[in-house]
Design a protein around this motif. Structure first.
Motif, short mmCIF file in Angstrom:
data_model
loop_
_atom_site.label_atom_id
_atom_site.label_comp_id
_atom_site.label_asym_id
_atom_site.label_seq_id
_atom_site.Cartn_x
_atom_site.Cartn_y
_atom_site.Cartn_z
N ILE A 38 0.84 -1.21 0.00
CA ILE A 38 0.00 0.00 0.00
C ILE A 38 0.87 1.25 0.00
N LEU A 39 1.91 1.25 0.82
CA LEU A 39 2.76 2.44 0.92
C LEU A 39 3.53 2.70 -0.37
N LYS A 40 3.75 1.66 -1.18
CA LYS A 40 4.46 1.82 -2.45
C LYS A 40 3.56 2.27 -3.59
N ASP A 41 2.25 2.18 -3.40
CA ASP A 41 1.30 2.48 -4.47
C ASP A 41 1.13 3.98 -4.61
N LYS B 255 -17.79 4.16 7.77
CA LYS B 255 -17.78 3.38 6.53
C LYS B 255 -16.85 2.18 6.56
N THR B 256 -15.70 2.37 7.15
CA THR B 256 -14.67 1.34 7.00
C THR B 256 -13.73 1.37 8.19
N SER B 257 -12.57 0.72 8.07
CA SER B 257 -11.58 0.74 9.14
C SER B 257 -11.10 2.18 9.39
N LEU B 258 -10.73 2.44 10.64
CA LEU B 258 -10.22 3.77 10.97
C LEU B 258 -8.96 4.09 10.18
N ILE B 259 -8.16 3.06 9.90
CA ILE B 259 -6.97 3.22 9.05
C ILE B 259 -7.36 2.86 7.63
N HIS B 260 -7.36 3.85 6.74
CA HIS B 260 -7.66 3.58 5.34
C HIS B 260 -6.95 4.58 4.45
N PHE B 261 -6.93 4.26 3.17
CA PHE B 261 -6.17 5.03 2.19
C PHE B 261 -7.07 5.40 1.03
N TYR B 262 -7.03 6.68 0.65
CA TYR B 262 -7.81 7.13 -0.50
C TYR B 262 -7.09 6.76 -1.79
N TYR C 75 -11.49 3.83 -1.60
CA TYR C 75 -10.48 3.67 -0.57
C TYR C 75 -10.09 2.21 -0.37
N VAL C 76 -8.94 2.03 0.23
CA VAL C 76 -8.43 0.71 0.62
C VAL C 76 -8.33 0.69 2.13
#
Length: 297
Positions: free
Chosen positions: A231-234, A264-271, A279-280
């Motif tokens: 995820i961090l590399k994307d 909506k989702t996990s507190l930790i998520h990525f747009y 989001y992921v």
């Protein structure tokens, strides 16, 4: 660290069944597409010597109802091996489900086929499969209790304090624990925001250590498989802001682990591409060691 000699897995083989699979209320797999599925997943880190639970949520992947097409089936087999002696898995329990276009049939023992070969050295079923049909939500729940080898590793989550009154969504933690959990989430978010891999490896140390022990690898190799690293590399993904307003609490593994969610989702998520509706999600599960919260799974 000593890898466990016994390697516990589930084998999933199905066709035209949407399925969510949980071990001791911890979701380990979900598949909601038409057609065949076949894979094997390690589950040792979610197990305890006694009173385990395999739980399936199943519904048709081919239509919007709760009646299955001909040829639909879902086989979830609990299997194990002694990794020091063989690569061959042996079944000891599971659920082999063959539903059809009949609700009463689908919640009866007739829908279950006997697992051909059972090796009770690794574990055993406890009681029969329990069924429940959720008419409003159009899915079936199947539960099989089971035990495994009585000498299997006792993981840290098993001896941690119980956090909630029930499994699943439940009330917030007491103030002291709530602040400690918020602090742990903030620490994780800060490390993700800085893309601090050394800090992340330290935060995931217990998870990497125990999961590596269960799967027969090393903590370093296991950490490299952490989905967060991809995820961090994307370049399309960016970390969403962290907010503790209106959080929900989700408890699993005998109410010993907790995760936080927003509306909506996990507190930790990525747009994805900075779009809030794309989001992921990432779901860390924490245990409480009496002073602080530690990422356990």
């Amino acid at each position: 660290m000593n890898p466990q000699e016994l390697d516990y897995r589930i084998e999933i083989d199905g066709n035209d069944c949407a399925i969510d699979v949980a071990i001791n209320e911890f979701e380990v797999f979900k598949y909601h597409k038409k057609g065949p599925i076949n894979l094997v997943i390690g589950i040792g880190e979610y197990l305890k010597p006694q009173n385990n639970k395999l739980e399936l949520a199943v519904w048709p992947a081919t239509n919007d109802g709760d009646l299955f097409d001909k040829g639909s089936y879902c086989k979830v087999t609990l299997a194990a091996r002694d990794r020091t002696k063989t690569a061959q898995l042996s079944a000891f329990s599971g659920i082999h489900y063959y539903p059809k276009d009949d609700i009463e049939y689908n919640i009866s023992d007739q829908s279950i086929k006997k697992i051909p070969t059972i090796n009770s050295h690794f574990g055993k079923s406890v009681g029969n499969v329990k069924f429940k049909h959720y008419e409003k939500n159009l899915y079936y729940e199947l539960i099989q209790q089971f035990d495994i080898d009585p000498n299997y590793k006792v993981w840290n989550w098993e001896t941690s304090p119980t956090l909630a009154s029930k499994i699943g969504y439940d009330a917030p933690l007491p103030p002291k624990q709530r602040e400690a959990l918020f602090s742990a989430y903030q620490e994780l978010w800060n490390a993700l925001n800085k893309k601090d891999l050394k800090k992340l490896e330290a935060l995931f140390h217990e998870q990497s250590l125990e999961c590596a022990e269960a799967s027969g690898t090393t903590p370093e190799r296991y950490f490299k498989t952490n989905v967060l690293l991809d995820i961090l590399k994307d370049p399309e993904l960016s970390l969403a802001p962290l907010s503790f307003k209106n959080v929900r609490y989700y408890y699993s593994l005998d109410k010993k682990l907790v995760s936080l969610l927003d509306s909506k989702t996990s507190l930790i998520h990525f747009y994805r591409n900075n779009k809030k509706d794309h989001y992921v999600s990432f779901y860390p599960s924490y245990r409480y060691d009496g002073k602080k919260f530690v990422i356990s799974r």
